[in-house]
Design a protein around this motif. Structure first.
Motif, PDB file in Angstrom:
ATOM      1  N   SER A  87      11.162  20.783   4.666  1.00 47.94           N
ATOM      2  CA  SER A  87      11.418  20.709   3.223  1.00 47.94           C
ATOM      3  C   SER A  87      12.890  20.978   2.917  1.00 47.94           C
ATOM      4  O   SER A  87      13.497  20.305   2.081  1.00 47.94           O
ATOM      5  N   PHE A  88      13.470  21.969   3.604  1.00 46.69           N
ATOM      6  CA  PHE A  88      14.899  22.259   3.405  1.00 46.69           C
ATOM      7  C   PHE A  88      15.759  21.082   3.857  1.00 46.69           C
ATOM      8  O   PHE A  88      16.748  20.734   3.206  1.00 46.69           O
ATOM      9  N   ALA A  89      15.388  20.446   4.963  1.00 43.13           N
ATOM     10  CA  ALA A  89      16.132  19.282   5.451  1.00 43.13           C
ATOM     11  C   ALA A  89      16.042  18.126   4.455  1.00 43.13           C
ATOM     12  O   ALA A  89      17.041  17.423   4.205  1.00 43.13           O
ATOM     13  N   ALA A  90      14.869  17.930   3.872  1.00 39.08           N
ATOM     14  CA  ALA A  90      14.706  16.872   2.871  1.00 39.08           C
ATOM     15  C   ALA A  90      15.547  17.172   1.633  1.00 39.08           C
ATOM     16  O   ALA A  90      16.160  16.263   1.053  1.00 39.08           O
ATOM     17  N   ALA A  91      15.604  18.437   1.238  1.00 34.07           N
ATOM     18  CA  ALA A  91      16.449  18.825   0.100  1.00 34.07           C
ATOM     19  C   ALA A  91      17.912  18.545   0.419  1.00 34.07           C
ATOM     20  O   ALA A  91      18.647  18.008  -0.426  1.00 34.07           O
ATOM     21  N   ALA A  92      18.346  18.875   1.625  1.00 41.34           N
ATOM     22  CA  ALA A  92      19.733  18.624   2.028  1.00 41.34           C
ATOM     23  C   ALA A  92      20.044  17.134   2.039  1.00 41.34           C
ATOM     24  O   ALA A  92      21.137  16.713   1.623  1.00 41.34           O
ATOM     25  N   ALA A  93      19.097  16.318   2.488  1.00 43.49           N
ATOM     26  CA  ALA A  93      19.304  14.867   2.489  1.00 43.49           C
ATOM     27  C   ALA A  93      19.475  14.343   1.067  1.00 43.49           C
ATOM     28  O   ALA A  93      20.314  13.458   0.814  1.00 43.49           O
ATOM     29  N   HIS A  94      18.713  14.891   0.144  1.00 43.33           N
ATOM     30  CA  HIS A  94      18.867  14.489  -1.255  1.00 43.33           C
ATOM     31  C   HIS A  94      20.232  14.903  -1.797  1.00 43.33           C
ATOM     32  O   HIS A  94      20.907  14.133  -2.486  1.00 43.33           O
ATOM     33  N   LEU A  95      20.648  16.123  -1.494  1.00 42.55           N
ATOM     34  CA  LEU A  95      21.951  16.594  -1.959  1.00 42.55           C
ATOM     35  C   LEU A  95      23.084  15.772  -1.354  1.00 42.55           C
ATOM     36  O   LEU A  95      24.119  15.561  -2.003  1.00 42.55           O
ATOM     37  N   ALA A  96      22.892  15.293  -0.140  1.00 40.03           N
ATOM     38  CA  ALA A  96      23.908  14.443   0.494  1.00 40.03           C
ATOM     39  C   ALA A  96      24.150  13.171  -0.310  1.00 40.03           C
ATOM     40  O   ALA A  96      25.265  12.655  -0.327  1.00 40.03           O
ATOM     41  N   CYS A  97      23.129  12.676  -0.975  1.00 37.80           N
ATOM     42  CA  CYS A  97      23.294  11.487  -1.825  1.00 37.80           C
ATOM     43  C   CYS A  97      24.258  11.772  -2.970  1.00 37.80           C
ATOM     44  O   CYS A  97      25.075  10.914  -3.322  1.00 37.80           O
ATOM     45  N   ILE A  98      24.164  12.958  -3.545  1.00 38.01           N
ATOM     46  CA  ILE A  98      25.064  13.307  -4.646  1.00 38.01           C
ATOM     47  C   ILE A  98      26.493  13.350  -4.141  1.00 38.01           C
ATOM     48  O   ILE A  98      27.402  12.780  -4.754  1.00 38.01           O
ATOM     49  N   VAL A  99      26.700  13.993  -3.004  1.00 34.23           N
ATOM     50  CA  VAL A  99      28.040  14.117  -2.430  1.00 34.23           C
ATOM     51  C   VAL A  99      28.547  12.764  -1.939  1.00 34.23           C
ATOM     52  O   VAL A  99      29.707  12.413  -2.163  1.00 34.23           O
ATOM     53  N   GLY A 100      27.676  12.015  -1.284  1.00 37.30           N
ATOM     54  CA  GLY A 100      28.072  10.736  -0.692  1.00 37.30           C
ATOM     55  C   GLY A 100      28.246   9.604  -1.673  1.00 37.30           C
ATOM     56  O   GLY A 100      28.905   8.611  -1.371  1.00 37.30           O
ATOM     57  N   GLY A 101      27.621   9.720  -2.818  1.00 36.23           N
ATOM     58  CA  GLY A 101      27.787   8.702  -3.851  1.00 36.23           C
ATOM     59  C   GLY A 101      26.874   7.504  -3.699  1.00 36.23           C
ATOM     60  O   GLY A 101      25.865   7.546  -2.984  1.00 36.23           O
ATOM     61  N   PRO A 102      27.235   6.414  -4.377  1.00 31.27           N
ATOM     62  CA  PRO A 102      26.365   5.233  -4.442  1.00 31.27           C
ATOM     63  C   PRO A 102      25.948   4.680  -3.084  1.00 31.27           C
ATOM     64  O   PRO A 102      24.801   4.273  -2.913  1.00 31.27           O
ATOM     65  N   GLY A 103      26.853   4.689  -2.136  1.00 35.01           N
ATOM     66  CA  GLY A 103      26.520   4.176  -0.809  1.00 35.01           C
ATOM     67  C   GLY A 103      25.397   4.971  -0.147  1.00 35.01           C
ATOM     68  O   GLY A 103      24.546   4.405   0.538  1.00 35.01           O
ATOM     69  N   TRP A 104      25.396   6.262  -0.381  1.00 36.16           N
ATOM     70  CA  TRP A 104      24.347   7.097   0.187  1.00 36.16           C
ATOM     71  C   TRP A 104      23.016   6.857  -0.526  1.00 36.16           C
ATOM     72  O   TRP A 104      21.972   6.855   0.113  1.00 36.16           O
ATOM     73  N   TYR A 105      23.066   6.666  -1.839  1.00 34.35           N
ATOM     74  CA  TYR A 105      21.821   6.338  -2.553  1.00 34.35           C
ATOM     75  C   TYR A 105      21.239   5.044  -1.992  1.00 34.35           C
ATOM     76  O   TYR A 105      20.035   4.938  -1.782  1.00 34.35           O
ATOM     77  N   ARG A 106      22.107   4.055  -1.743  1.00 31.68           N
ATOM     78  CA  ARG A 106      21.638   2.790  -1.173  1.00 31.68           C
ATOM     79  C   ARG A 106      21.083   3.012   0.234  1.00 31.68           C
ATOM     80  O   ARG A 106      20.012   2.504   0.571  1.00 31.68           O
ATOM     81  N   ALA A 107      21.829   3.744   1.059  1.00 35.94           N
ATOM     82  CA  ALA A 107      21.419   3.959   2.444  1.00 35.94           C
ATOM     83  C   ALA A 107      20.086   4.699   2.526  1.00 35.94           C
ATOM     84  O   ALA A 107      19.286   4.439   3.433  1.00 35.94           O
ATOM     85  N   MET A 108      19.846   5.589   1.595  1.00 36.52           N
ATOM     86  CA  MET A 108      18.595   6.347   1.590  1.00 36.52           C
ATOM     87  C   MET A 108      17.468   5.564   0.920  1.00 36.52           C
ATOM     88  O   MET A 108      16.340   6.039   0.864  1.00 36.52           O
ATOM     89  N   GLY A 109      17.781   4.384   0.389  1.00 36.52           N
ATOM     90  CA  GLY A 109      16.752   3.525  -0.179  1.00 36.52           C
ATOM     91  C   GLY A 109      16.357   3.848  -1.601  1.00 36.52           C
ATOM     92  O   GLY A 109      15.293   3.446  -2.067  1.00 36.52           O
ATOM     93  N   ALA A 122      15.629  20.818  -5.777  1.00 37.56           N
ATOM     94  CA  ALA A 122      15.148  22.150  -6.172  1.00 37.56           C
ATOM     95  C   ALA A 122      13.657  22.306  -5.865  1.00 37.56           C
ATOM     96  O   ALA A 122      13.220  23.365  -5.386  1.00 37.56           O
ATOM     97  N   ILE A 123      12.894  21.270  -6.115  1.00 34.84           N
ATOM     98  CA  ILE A 123      11.462  21.304  -5.807  1.00 34.84           C
ATOM     99  C   ILE A 123      11.256  21.464  -4.305  1.00 34.84           C
ATOM    100  O   ILE A 123      10.457  22.295  -3.849  1.00 34.84           O
ATOM    101  N   LEU A 124      12.006  20.706  -3.520  1.00 37.47           N
ATOM    102  CA  LEU A 124      11.862  20.773  -2.065  1.00 37.47           C
ATOM    103  C   LEU A 124      12.272  22.137  -1.510  1.00 37.47           C
ATOM    104  O   LEU A 124      11.634  22.664  -0.600  1.00 37.47           O
ATOM    105  N   VAL A 125      13.326  22.723  -2.067  1.00 38.46           N
ATOM    106  CA  VAL A 125      13.726  24.068  -1.644  1.00 38.46           C
ATOM    107  C   VAL A 125      12.624  25.078  -1.987  1.00 38.46           C
ATOM    108  O   VAL A 125      12.278  25.940  -1.171  1.00 38.46           O
ATOM    109  N   THR A 126      12.075  24.959  -3.173  1.00 35.52           N
ATOM    110  CA  THR A 126      10.980  25.847  -3.578  1.00 35.52           C
ATOM    111  C   THR A 126       9.799  25.702  -2.623  1.00 35.52           C
ATOM    112  O   THR A 126       9.205  26.698  -2.189  1.00 35.52           O
TER     113      THR A 126
END
Length: 141
Positions: free
Chosen positions: A16-38, A63-67
């Motif tokens: 769950s923590f890893a999934a939360a981190a992957a989501h946060l990476a999209c924010i940092v990585g920007g549009p390309g990361w949103y696309r790459a993550m589907g 936040a849900i995934l961290v919880t």
């Protein structure tokens, strides 16, 4: 804090923590990361325009995934017991399993998400749900 009751719930929390981190990476990585993550072109374009919606949605999911990760660690005995833990952990398990196994009806509501996103994320959710289920069985028998 009690003794470790379920190594599988520790693993589930880690997932769950890893999934939360992957989501946060999209924010940092920007549009390309949103696309790459589907996440779909609509989310990627909104992020490219600097709109707040992708960030808010992604932060909420994180936040849900961290919880959920905290509840898994609590159920494993790593953390002190959290409120309503005996009710919430089975619900988290059910959500992961349902999201993983019955994603087809959801696809219609998110047409911009790629097929790869649905298959990969659903497989991951199903696997995390199974780990949760085994962890609950270990902890609560």
């Amino acid at each position: 804090m009690s003794t470790l009751q379920s190594p599988m719930l520790v693993l589930a929390g880690t997932f769950s923590f890893a999934a939360a981190a992957a989501h946060l990476a999209c924010i940092v990585g920007g549009p390309g990361w949103y696309r790459a993550m589907g996440a779909g072109e609509r989310m990627a374009l909104a992020a490219a325009r600097g709109q707040w919606r992708p960030t808010i949605v992604t932060l909420l999911i994180s936040a849900i995934l961290v919880t959920w990760g905290l509840y898994a660690l609590s159920g494993a005995g790593v953390l002190a017991e959290l409120p309503l833990q005996r009710w919430i952990l089975p619900v988290i398990t059910a959500v992961y399993l349902l999201r993983g196994l019955f994603f087809m009806p959801l696809r219609a509501h998110f047409p911009g998400n790629s097929a790869a996103f649905w298959y990969w994320s659903s497989g991951i959710c199903a696997a995390i749900g199974v780990v949760h289920l085994v962890g609950l069985w270990q902890a609560w028998g």
